[in-house]
Design a protein around this motif. Structure first.
Motif, mmCIF file in Angstrom:
data_model
loop_
_atom_site.group_PDB
_atom_site.id
_atom_site.type_symbol
_atom_site.label_atom_id
_atom_site.label_comp_id
_atom_site.label_asym_id
_atom_site.label_seq_id
_atom_site.Cartn_x
_atom_site.Cartn_y
_atom_site.Cartn_z
ATOM 1 N N ASP A 6 49.315 37.946 42.245
ATOM 2 C CA ASP A 6 49.089 39.106 41.384
ATOM 3 C C ASP A 6 50.103 39.194 40.248
ATOM 4 O O ASP A 6 50.021 40.096 39.406
ATOM 5 N N ILE A 24 34.052 48.197 37.083
ATOM 6 C CA ILE A 24 34.928 47.016 37.055
ATOM 7 C C ILE A 24 35.806 47.002 35.807
ATOM 8 O O ILE A 24 36.461 45.999 35.519
ATOM 9 N N GLN A 29 33.622 43.287 45.909
ATOM 10 C CA GLN A 29 35.033 43.408 45.583
ATOM 11 C C GLN A 29 35.241 44.589 44.631
ATOM 12 O O GLN A 29 35.586 44.424 43.467
ATOM 13 N N ASP A 72 36.421 34.578 41.407
ATOM 14 C CA ASP A 72 37.798 34.138 41.171
ATOM 15 C C ASP A 72 37.849 33.005 40.156
ATOM 16 O O ASP A 72 38.565 32.018 40.310
ATOM 17 N N LYS A 97 47.822 36.921 35.429
ATOM 18 C CA LYS A 97 46.433 37.212 35.101
ATOM 19 C C LYS A 97 45.880 36.056 34.272
ATOM 20 O O LYS A 97 46.482 35.662 33.267
ATOM 21 N N ASN A 108 37.498 46.690 44.175
ATOM 22 C CA ASN A 108 38.836 46.973 43.660
ATOM 23 C C ASN A 108 39.252 46.035 42.544
ATOM 24 O O ASN A 108 40.302 46.217 41.946
ATOM 25 N N LYS A 109 38.450 45.022 42.261
ATOM 26 C CA LYS A 109 38.781 44.106 41.185
ATOM 27 C C LYS A 109 38.337 44.705 39.847
ATOM 28 O O LYS A 109 37.212 45.186 39.703
ATOM 29 N N HIS A 110 39.237 44.689 38.881
ATOM 30 C CA HIS A 110 38.938 45.230 37.571
ATOM 31 C C HIS A 110 39.270 44.197 36.504
ATOM 32 O O HIS A 110 40.266 43.477 36.594
ATOM 33 N N LEU A 131 34.470 37.254 37.444
ATOM 34 C CA LEU A 131 35.495 38.061 38.111
ATOM 35 C C LEU A 131 35.390 37.933 39.623
ATOM 36 O O LEU A 131 36.397 37.710 40.308
ATOM 37 N N GLU A 132 34.198 38.055 40.153
ATOM 38 C CA GLU A 132 34.013 38.065 41.603
ATOM 39 C C GLU A 132 34.112 36.678 42.220
ATOM 40 O O GLU A 132 34.366 36.543 43.423
ATOM 41 N N ASP A 141 40.530 36.765 35.847
ATOM 42 C CA ASP A 141 40.986 38.140 36.078
ATOM 43 C C ASP A 141 40.535 39.042 34.936
ATOM 44 O O ASP A 141 40.769 40.250 34.963
#
Length: 446
Positions: free
Chosen positions: A266, A420, A5, A388, A269, A7-9, A385-386, A391
Motif C-alpha cells: 500500500d 469506486i 472489492q 489488480d 500506487k 473498498n478499492k478506490h 482495478l479489480e 490502483d
C-alpha cells in the motif's frame, strides 16, 4: 460488474499536454495550438481536474527541442514555473513536476520542490526521470548522455542525498520566539553531508521542513533498472501498458519487489496511462479516434519511431514489417528500454506493419487506449482495478480541453455511482489523497 472489492478506490492523475496526447490533436478543429503557452488554458484544465476530485495533475518536461516540432505543437511551459502558478488558482489537487536526476544537482532540485510544497500547502510531487538522448546532454555542455546503468547509479545517489536534505530540518527546529529573538534551534538542523561516486552535497537546506516533508515520489521507468529503482523509492508509478494481461503481470512484479526494501504494497500506487475516446455510442467514439488518426503526419511518427528503436527506418516501406533483424537488443538501448520492448512486442505479436504501428501509437504511445461510451470506459477501468492491474490511471485525454470535459462530465459520475471513486477530498495534501503516510517512511533510503 463485480462488486467483490468494495473498498478499492481508483486514483486519478491528469497528464497535461498542450492540446492533447494524440500527436495530431493540434490540427483538430476544436483545438487551439496557441494554448501550448497560454497559462489560462492550463488553469482551466487544473480546475476541471480538481472539480472532478482527481488526485493530481502532472507535467512532463524535456530539455531539448524535437526536430519534428514542424509537425507538432511544442511542449508546454517549464514545470516548476507552471505548477507554482497553478498552486495559486487551485486548493486541493496535487502538483507533479518532472525533473531529471541527470541534469539537476540535489541541492538545487530539493530546494525547488520544498518551495513548491510550501507554496501549495503540501501538494507537491516529483516525477523522477534520468532523461534520454545526446541532444539533451549537449544542451548542458556535455558531449554525450550517460549510459543507462550509469544514469540509474547516479539517480540512486541523488535520492539518498535528496532525502537527507528534505529531512534535515526537524519538526521542532523552528522556534519562532519573538520575545527572545530566537527563530530556529540550530541543533535541530542537520547537514546532509552526502558523498557518493557521482554526487556530493553538504547542506542543510536553507528552507524549513515543508508540509509533506518529502514530495510524493513518482517514477515512470519500466525497464529492469527502472523497476528496481521504483521498488526502492517510488510511491506512485506511471506505466505504459497496452492491455490488462500485461498490466497484471507488471503490477504483481513491481509490488512484489517492495518487500526487499521493507515496504508494503500500500506504499505504492501503480497508475497505467489511459487514453479514452468517449462517445455517446461506441461508433461515435471510434469516429473520434479515426478523425485524429487521419490528421497524423507519417514523417513525424516515423522519425520518433526511428529514434525510439535506435534504427533509421526511413528506407523501409511503410506497409512492410519492422526490420527486426536491424534492431538492437533491448539491453543495448540507451534510451527508453521499456518503451522499446513495448513497441517491438506489439508489432511482433499483432504482425503490424510500420504504418499500422504508427497509427496504433499515434494517440497513446503504447498506453491503454479505449473507445466507447462512458459506461464502457468505466467498465474497463473497474476491471483493471479489480484484477489488480492498476490502483488507478494516469489520464491522458487525446484532445484537450474537450476530452477532459467529456471525461469529467460523463465518466467521473459513472465511477462515483459505482462507489469506486471519491466524491470529496478527504484531506488537503497529496499524501492525504493517495492514502500515503503524512511523513514518508524513508527508512529504506539506506
Amino acid at each position: 460488474m463485480s462488486r467483490n472489492q468494495p473498498n478499492k478506490h481508483l486514483h486519478l492523475n491528469l497528464f497535461l499536454l498542450s492540446t492533447g496526447h494524440h500527436e495530431a490533436s493540434w490540427r483538430h478543429p476544436e483545438a487551439n495550438p496557441g494554448n501550448a503557452v497560454d497559462f489560462r488554458h492550463y488553469a482551466r484544465l487544473a480546475r476541471l481536474a480538481e472539480q472532478a476530485k482527481m488526485d493530481s495533475i502532472f507535467l512532463a518536461d524535456k530539455y531539448r527541442l524535437n526536430p519534428m516540432t514542424k509537425y507538432r505543437v511544442v511542449p508546454q511551459l517549464e514545470a516548476f514555473t507552471m505548477l507554482s502558478a497553478l498552486a495559486a488558482v487551485t486548493e486541493n489537487i496535487g502538483l507533479t513536476a518532472t525533473a531529471s536526476t541527470t541534469y539537476y544537482d540535489p541541492y538545487h532540485l530539493t530546494r525547488k520542490f520544498a518551495s513548491l510544497d510550501h507554496i501549495s500547502g503540501g501538494r507537491a510531487a516529483w516525477n523522477i526521470v534520468t532523461s534520454t538522448g545526446d541532444a539533451t546532454a549537449r544542451n548542458f555542455g556535455k558531449d554525450r548522455h550517460l549510459g543507462h546503468s550509469e544514469r540509474y547509479e547516479r539517480a540512486h545517489e541523488f535520492m539518498e542525498a535528496a532525502l537527507r536534505l528534505w529531512t534535515g530540518w526537524s519538526e521542532d527546529a523552528l522556534m519562532l520566539d519573538q520575545a527572545s529573538g530566537l527563530y530556529a534551534d540550530m541543533s535541530r538542523i542537520a547537514a546532509a553531508n552526502f558523498e557518493g561516486k557521482h554526487l556530493s552535497v553538504a547542506g542543510p537546506l536553507n528552507l524549513p521542513r515543508s508540509p509533506q516533508t518529502v514530495p510524493v515520489l513518482v517514477q515512470a521507468g519500466s525497464s529492469e533498472d527502472g523497476k528496481s529503482f521504483a521498488a526502492r523509492w517510488a510511491e506512485v508509478v506511471f506505466t505504459a501498458q497496452s492491455g490488462m494481461e500485461d498490466a497484471v503481470v507488471f503490477y504483481a512484479d513491481l509490488k512484489g519487489r517492495l518487500k526487499h526494501w521493507g515496504r508494503t504494497k500500500d506504499q505504492m500506487k501503480i497508475l497505467p496511462g489511459l487514453i479514452p475516446f468517449i462517445g455517446d455510442t461506441e461508433e461515435e467514439a471510434k469516429d473520434k479516434e479515426r478523425e485524429l488518426n487521419e490528421l497524423s503526419a507519417s514523417e513525424y511518427g516515423l522519425y520518433n519511431l526511428s529514434a525510439l528503436l535506435q534504427t533509421d527506418l526511413s528506407d523501409c516501406p511503410l506497409d512492410g514489417p519492422l526490420p527486426f533483424e536491424r534492431l538492437p537488443a533491448v539491453g543495448d538501448v540507451q534510451g527508453q528500454q521499456a518503451r522499446f520492448r513495448l513497441y517491438t512486442e506489439l508489432a511482433r505479436k499483432e504482425k503490424l506493419s510500420i504504418r499500422q504501428l504508427l497509427i496504433r501509437t499515434a494517440g497513446g504511445r503504447g498506453h491503454f487506449t479505449v473507445c466507447g461510451t462512458p459506461v464502457q470506459i468505466a467498465d474497463a477501468m473497474q476491471r483493471w482495478l479489480e484484477a489488480d492491474a492498476a490502483d488507478g490511471f494516469n489520464l491522458m485525454p487525446p484532445l484537450l480541453p474537450l476530452g477532459l470535459e467529456d471525461f469529467v462530465s460523463k465518466v467521473v459520475p459513472e465511477l462515483q455511482n459505482r462507489g469506486i471513486y471519491r466524491t470529496e477530498y478527504a484531506g488537503k495534501t497529496l499524501r492525504d489523497h493517495l492514502s500515503l503516510a503524512n511523513e514518508p517512511d524513508v527508512q529504506y533510503a539506506k
